[in-house]
Design an enzyme around this catalytic site. Structure first.
Site, mmCIF file in Angstrom:
data_model
loop_
_atom_site.group_PDB
_atom_site.id
_atom_site.type_symbol
_atom_site.label_atom_id
_atom_site.label_comp_id
_atom_site.label_asym_id
_atom_site.label_seq_id
_atom_site.Cartn_x
_atom_site.Cartn_y
_atom_site.Cartn_z
ATOM 1 N N HIS A 143 0.840 -1.202 0.000
ATOM 2 C CA HIS A 143 0.000 0.000 0.000
ATOM 3 C C HIS A 143 0.877 1.255 0.000
ATOM 4 O O HIS A 143 2.089 1.174 0.194
ATOM 5 C CB HIS A 143 -0.932 0.015 1.221
ATOM 6 C CG HIS A 143 -2.095 -0.917 1.095
ATOM 7 N ND1 HIS A 143 -1.991 -2.261 1.375
ATOM 8 C CD2 HIS A 143 -3.379 -0.710 0.708
ATOM 9 C CE1 HIS A 143 -3.159 -2.840 1.168
ATOM 10 N NE2 HIS A 143 -4.019 -1.923 0.763
ATOM 11 N N LYS A 157 -0.441 4.903 4.585
ATOM 12 C CA LYS A 157 -1.337 3.976 5.291
ATOM 13 C C LYS A 157 -0.808 3.723 6.695
ATOM 14 O O LYS A 157 0.367 3.389 6.878
ATOM 15 C CB LYS A 157 -1.465 2.659 4.521
ATOM 16 C CG LYS A 157 -2.483 1.690 5.134
ATOM 17 C CD LYS A 157 -2.743 0.501 4.221
ATOM 18 C CE LYS A 157 -3.692 -0.511 4.863
ATOM 19 N NZ LYS A 157 -5.013 0.075 5.185
#
Length: 266
Positions: free
Chosen positions: A159, A163
């Site tokens: 990600h 995040k």
């Protein structure tokens, strides 16, 4: 039949903006209220640049009162775990059904949310991922695990660098689905030093750049490897499932928590 009236928490953020845009473009659902810590009092339409909507951004501390005043049917929450743990019970107390996509919710927070759903007799969809493709991905993993029980299983997710939680909720859901299919497996998060492989499911997290979300599940045998991969190219993939769930949940049995698989009849 009247439109479903939906409120969005975290309305000014990336996901909140996309969700509101999809609501405005979808028949059978109407935006009733918007909540955020920023831009309180300003018109949400002007904040997200879709034109004036006549709906002010409200502070979450006024959640219950605003939801009752606006006759909201369902609340959509894609924020952070600490906020959802407070806001979901408040929304339930106002009689609103819940669509929760927040990740990183711990067991104590989840128990508090579940209790509020039951006590206030509302319904909810709670999922780590609202992508239709990801939920088909989950179903495929469940089926594959039945036939590949003796294979080593590794999960790698990637990600963007902003995040906050790791591993991703989607990776954890994938691991839990596989583990349950196999009667329970230990989950190991990364490896370092002397760590011979056993029968565990290995989970590894990558964080960098602007990756929306990649998930790769490997079933590894001595002479072959089977991989299941899902790659998100845009956050739009999550939005369609969210709005679909928001339209679906008001007509479901109350006091229960549903999954996206239930929404999609998977």
């Amino acid at each position: 039949m009247s439109d479903v009236r939906a409120a969005v928490i975290g309305a000014c953020g990336r996901m909140g903006t996309l969700i509101i845009q999809r609501i405005l473009a979808t028949e059978g659902i109407t935006l009733s209220a918007a909540f955020d810590v920023a831009f309180v009092g300003e018109d949400i339409g002007e904040v997200i640049r879709v034109g004036k909507l006549g709906i002010p951004v409200s502070d979450a501390k006024d959640l219950t009162a605003v939801l009752k005043e606006t006759k909201t049917d369902v609340v959509i929450d894609f924020t952070i775990a600490a906020a959802t743990a407070v806001n979901a019970p408040a929304a339930a107390a106002a009689g609103a059904n819940l669509i929760i996509g927040t990740t990183g919710i711990n067991e104590a927070q989840r128990a508090k949310i579940d209790e509020a759903i039951i006590q206030n007799n509302v319904a909810a969809v709670i999922s780590t991922n609202y992508s239709i493709g990801v939920n088909v991905f989950f179903k495929l993993l469940k089926e594959a695990a039945k036939y590949l029980a003796d294979y080593d299983i590794e999960i790698i997710e990637a990600h963007h660098n902003q995040k906050k939680d790791a591993p991703s909720g989607t990776a954890m859901t994938a691991a839990e689905i596989i583990s349950k299919s196999l009667g329970g497996k230990e989950l190991v998060f990364g490896r370092e030093g002397i760590c011979p492989r056993g029968k565990e499911i290995g989970i590894h997290a990558v964080r960098g750049g602007d990756i929306i979300g990649d998930h790769n599940v490997m079933f590894i045998g001595n002479s072959e490897r089977i991989e299941f991969r899902h790659q998100a190219h845009t956050r739009e993939i999550f939005v369609g499932g969210v709005v679909l769930a928001a339209k679906w949940i008001p007509s479901q049995e109350k006091g229960k928590v549903y999954s996206v698989a239930d929404v999609l009849n998977l």
